[in-house]
Design an enzyme around this catalytic site. Sequence first.
Site, PDB file in Angstrom:
ATOM      1  N   SER A  69       1.298  -1.106   0.314  1.00 18.20           N
ATOM      2  CA  SER A  69      -0.286   0.332   0.102  1.00 18.20           C
ATOM      3  C   SER A  69       0.709   1.032  -0.077  1.00 18.20           C
ATOM      4  O   SER A  69       1.269   1.829   0.583  1.00 18.20           O
ATOM      5  CB  SER A  69      -0.971   0.225   0.998  1.00 18.20           C
ATOM      6  OG  SER A  69      -1.407   1.388   1.371  1.00 18.20           O
ATOM      7  N   HIS A 127      -1.865  -1.604  -4.070  1.00 19.57           N
ATOM      8  CA  HIS A 127      -1.994  -1.106  -3.454  1.00 19.57           C
ATOM      9  C   HIS A 127      -2.945   0.793  -3.417  1.00 19.57           C
ATOM     10  O   HIS A 127      -1.881   1.190  -2.721  1.00 19.57           O
ATOM     11  CB  HIS A 127      -2.618  -2.177  -2.067  1.00 19.57           C
ATOM     12  CG  HIS A 127      -4.086  -2.247  -1.570  1.00 19.57           C
ATOM     13  ND1 HIS A 127      -4.892  -2.920  -1.550  1.00 19.57           N
ATOM     14  CD2 HIS A 127      -4.152  -1.211  -0.554  1.00 19.57           C
ATOM     15  CE1 HIS A 127      -6.210  -2.361  -0.582  1.00 19.57           C
ATOM     16  NE2 HIS A 127      -5.622  -0.690   0.362  1.00 19.57           N
ATOM     17  N   ASP A 168      -5.078   3.445  -1.622  1.00 18.49           N
ATOM     18  CA  ASP A 168      -5.915   3.787  -0.487  1.00 18.49           C
ATOM     19  C   ASP A 168      -6.078   5.647  -0.869  1.00 18.49           C
ATOM     20  O   ASP A 168      -6.509   5.877  -0.463  1.00 18.49           O
ATOM     21  CB  ASP A 168      -5.349   3.954   0.952  1.00 18.49           C
ATOM     22  CG  ASP A 168      -5.294   2.124   1.500  1.00 18.49           C
ATOM     23  OD1 ASP A 168      -5.920   1.947   1.206  1.00 18.49           O
ATOM     24  OD2 ASP A 168      -4.058   1.318   1.037  1.00 18.49           O
ATOM     25  N   MET A 181      -9.191   7.439   0.467  1.00 17.24           N
ATOM     26  CA  MET A 181     -10.337   7.915   1.606  1.00 17.24           C
ATOM     27  C   MET A 181     -10.966   9.328   1.392  1.00 17.24           C
ATOM     28  O   MET A 181     -10.778  10.230   0.301  1.00 17.24           O
ATOM     29  CB  MET A 181      -9.719   8.310   2.636  1.00 17.24           C
ATOM     30  CG  MET A 181      -8.679   6.951   3.189  1.00 17.24           C
ATOM     31  SD  MET A 181      -8.026   6.776   4.209  1.00 17.24           S
ATOM     32  CE  MET A 181      -6.737   5.839   4.466  1.00 17.24           C
ATOM     33  N   HIS A 201      -8.504   0.639  -3.587  1.00 22.80           N
ATOM     34  CA  HIS A 201      -9.401   0.603  -2.303  1.00 22.80           C
ATOM     35  C   HIS A 201     -10.014   1.711  -2.140  1.00 22.80           C
ATOM     36  O   HIS A 201      -9.401   2.705  -1.498  1.00 22.80           O
ATOM     37  CB  HIS A 201      -8.369  -0.241  -1.591  1.00 22.80           C
ATOM     38  CG  HIS A 201      -9.289  -0.242  -0.153  1.00 22.80           C
ATOM     39  ND1 HIS A 201      -8.821  -0.303   1.797  1.00 22.80           N
ATOM     40  CD2 HIS A 201     -10.784   0.118   0.587  1.00 22.80           C
ATOM     41  CE1 HIS A 201      -9.485  -0.964   1.866  1.00 22.80           C
ATOM     42  NE2 HIS A 201     -10.109  -0.537   1.445  1.00 22.80           N
ATOM     43  N   MET A 204     -12.436   4.042  -0.106  1.00 24.44           N
ATOM     44  CA  MET A 204     -12.860   3.761   1.369  1.00 24.44           C
ATOM     45  C   MET A 204     -13.650   5.010   1.249  1.00 24.44           C
ATOM     46  O   MET A 204     -13.247   5.818   2.359  1.00 24.44           O
ATOM     47  CB  MET A 204     -11.727   3.705   2.494  1.00 24.44           C
ATOM     48  CG  MET A 204     -11.329   2.454   3.041  1.00 24.44           C
ATOM     49  SD  MET A 204      -9.472   2.785   3.724  1.00 24.44           S
ATOM     50  CE  MET A 204      -8.430   2.672   2.445  1.00 24.44           C
ATOM     51  N   MET A 216     -10.116  -6.696   6.323  1.00 24.40           N
ATOM     52  CA  MET A 216     -10.363  -5.234   6.846  1.00 24.40           C
ATOM     53  C   MET A 216      -9.528  -6.346   8.244  1.00 24.40           C
ATOM     54  O   MET A 216     -10.128  -6.533   9.395  1.00 24.40           O
ATOM     55  CB  MET A 216     -10.563  -4.173   7.313  1.00 24.40           C
ATOM     56  CG  MET A 216     -11.133  -3.539   5.241  1.00 24.40           C
ATOM     57  SD  MET A 216     -10.128  -2.587   5.066  1.00 24.40           S
ATOM     58  CE  MET A 216      -8.592  -1.514   6.107  1.00 24.40           C
ATOM     59  N   GLY A 237      -8.446   3.801   7.569  1.00 24.79           N
ATOM     60  CA  GLY A 237      -8.732   4.646   8.082  1.00 24.79           C
ATOM     61  C   GLY A 237      -7.099   5.401   7.828  1.00 24.79           C
ATOM     62  O   GLY A 237      -6.675   6.690   7.167  1.00 24.79           O
ATOM     63  N   PHE A 238      -6.655   4.737   8.608  1.00 23.27           N
ATOM     64  CA  PHE A 238      -4.363   5.186   8.904  1.00 23.27           C
ATOM     65  C   PHE A 238      -3.819   3.821   8.552  1.00 23.27           C
ATOM     66  O   PHE A 238      -4.145   2.407   8.941  1.00 23.27           O
ATOM     67  CB  PHE A 238      -4.755   5.676  10.179  1.00 23.27           C
ATOM     68  CG  PHE A 238      -5.334   6.537  11.009  1.00 23.27           C
ATOM     69  CD1 PHE A 238      -5.176   7.807  10.680  1.00 23.27           C
ATOM     70  CD2 PHE A 238      -6.757   6.092  11.163  1.00 23.27           C
ATOM     71  CE1 PHE A 238      -5.902   8.929  10.778  1.00 23.27           C
ATOM     72  CE2 PHE A 238      -7.485   7.231  11.684  1.00 23.27           C
ATOM     73  CZ  PHE A 238      -7.294   8.749  10.965  1.00 23.27           C
ATOM     74  N   GLY A 239      -2.948   3.891   7.960  1.00 24.57           N
ATOM     75  CA  GLY A 239      -1.729   3.153   8.157  1.00 24.57           C
ATOM     76  C   GLY A 239      -0.622   3.536   9.609  1.00 24.57           C
ATOM     77  O   GLY A 239      -0.943   3.560  10.032  1.00 24.57           O
ATOM     78  N   GLY A 240      -0.243   1.654   9.498  1.00 22.87           N
ATOM     79  CA  GLY A 240       0.427   1.436  10.833  1.00 22.87           C
ATOM     80  C   GLY A 240      -0.714   1.073  12.321  1.00 22.87           C
ATOM     81  O   GLY A 240       0.355   1.216  13.206  1.00 22.87           O
ATOM     82  N   ASP A 267      -5.821  -7.295   4.337  1.00 23.83           N
ATOM     83  CA  ASP A 267      -5.296  -4.942   4.283  1.00 23.83           C
ATOM     84  C   ASP A 267      -5.443  -4.689   5.593  1.00 23.83           C
ATOM     85  O   ASP A 267      -6.392  -4.704   6.490  1.00 23.83           O
ATOM     86  CB  ASP A 267      -6.235  -4.856   3.305  1.00 23.83           C
ATOM     87  CG  ASP A 267      -6.363  -2.914   3.396  1.00 23.83           C
ATOM     88  OD1 ASP A 267      -5.473  -2.793   4.076  1.00 23.83           O
ATOM     89  OD2 ASP A 267      -6.692  -2.391   2.780  1.00 23.83           O
ATOM     90  N   GLY A 268      -4.209  -4.568   6.488  1.00 25.46           N
ATOM     91  CA  GLY A 268      -4.034  -3.521   6.990  1.00 25.46           C
ATOM     92  C   GLY A 268      -3.637  -4.456   8.944  1.00 25.46           C
ATOM     93  O   GLY A 268      -4.084  -5.406   8.931  1.00 25.46           O
ATOM     94  N   GLY A 269      -2.751  -4.243   9.137  1.00 23.44           N
ATOM     95  CA  GLY A 269      -1.883  -4.121  10.511  1.00 23.44           C
ATOM     96  C   GLY A 269      -0.686  -5.987   9.399  1.00 23.44           C
ATOM     97  O   GLY A 269      -0.385  -6.783  11.209  1.00 23.44           O
ATOM     98  N   GLY A 318       1.386  -2.059   3.994  1.00 17.43           N
ATOM     99  CA  GLY A 318       1.543  -0.277   3.750  1.00 17.43           C
ATOM    100  C   GLY A 318       3.274  -0.819   4.769  1.00 17.43           C
ATOM    101  O   GLY A 318       3.904  -0.458   4.334  1.00 17.43           O
TER     102      GLY A 318
HETATM  103  C1  DX5 Z   1      -5.707   1.220   5.704  1.00 18.53           C
HETATM  104  C2  DX5 Z   1      -5.724   1.115   4.339  1.00 18.53           C
HETATM  105  C3  DX5 Z   1      -4.885  -0.206   3.781  1.00 18.53           C
HETATM  106  C4  DX5 Z   1      -3.131   0.196   5.023  1.00 18.53           C
HETATM  107  C5  DX5 Z   1      -2.978  -0.997   5.262  1.00 18.53           C
HETATM  108  O1  DX5 Z   1      -6.690   1.927   6.092  1.00 18.53           O
HETATM  109  O2  DX5 Z   1      -6.329  -0.196   3.750  1.00 18.53           O
HETATM  110  O3  DX5 Z   1      -4.273  -0.565   3.055  1.00 18.53           O
HETATM  111  O4  DX5 Z   1      -2.321   1.142   4.401  1.00 18.53           O
HETATM  112  O5  DX5 Z   1      -1.217   0.096   6.538  1.00 18.53           O
HETATM  113  P1  DX5 Z   1      -0.812  -0.932   7.015  1.00 18.53           P
HETATM  114  O6  DX5 Z   1      -0.405  -2.079   6.329  1.00 18.53           O
HETATM  115  O7  DX5 Z   1       0.090  -0.317   7.651  1.00 18.53           O
HETATM  116  O8  DX5 Z   1      -1.835  -1.275   8.049  1.00 18.53           O
HETATM  117 ZN    ZN Z   2      -6.409  -0.688   1.543  1.00 21.24          ZN
END
Ligand code: DX5
Ligand code: ZN
Length: 217
Positions: free
Chosen positions: A8, A33, A35, A37, A66, A68, A137, A142-145, A175-177, A197
């Site tokens: 991502s 990927h 994202d 938003m 993706h 959102m 998910m 909404g956020f990476g990391g 996707d996520g974590g 990501g």
């Molecule tokens: C979250 C996004 C993800 C995000 C994943 O809202 O949809 O695609 O970038 O990020 P990581 O891998 O950092 O959790």
């Molecule tokens: Zn995503």
Amino acid sequence: MAIIISPSILSADFGHLADDIDILNRSEADWIHCDIMDGVFVPNISFGFPILKHVARLSQKPLDVHLMIVQPEKFIAEVKALGAEIMNVHYEVCPHLNRVVQQIKEAGMLPAVTINPATPVSVLRDIVNDVHMILVMGVNPGFGGQSFIPRTVEKVRELRDLLDEMGSNALIEVDGGVNLTTGSRLVEAGADALVAGNAVFSAADPESMIHQLKDLG
Ligand code: DX5
Ligand code: ZN
């Protein structure tokens, strides 16, 4: 089948986006990927089509987009114009999900449906035979990391059972974590594709991290 890795760019360095896309082009990443938003469906705003146009121009990999956002069907033509391969829409924002999925197909893209952590797998029963992929998910979007929600592993198992029961060939993406630890549990539970990501872009060597994620499958 080898595991699909979709890094991502949400965690990329937007000041040097071309360099980060170059890293992904050189790597074993299968998709990129993206994202999007809207600050309405999710409590954050990322980037829109003016930026994505450049991502699409620079990327040598298929785009896994993706959305959102509320009313994603309004942007099918814009996503198609990017040359995107996959368009992910959220179950939670599509009261007429079947129609949206058909519209994505008619536009010439592969439709994918995404579910939030609190949305049960069972609501997908009547759409799994119409989609290319289900995106589960692993965090609240909404956020990476963010930290991975452990229950996601069980949801992937439930989804694998549902796909088998319904005779669906849909892929399962998470996707996520996702990192090497959570990724290995997800692959074992039946995931076909992993989005990453933070794990990729905070690694000292993103290309090697992609290689290690790829090795999970
Ligand atoms: C979250 C996004 C993800 C995000 C994943 O809202 O949809 O695609 O970038 O990020 P990581 O891998 O950092 O959790
Ligand atoms: Zn995503």
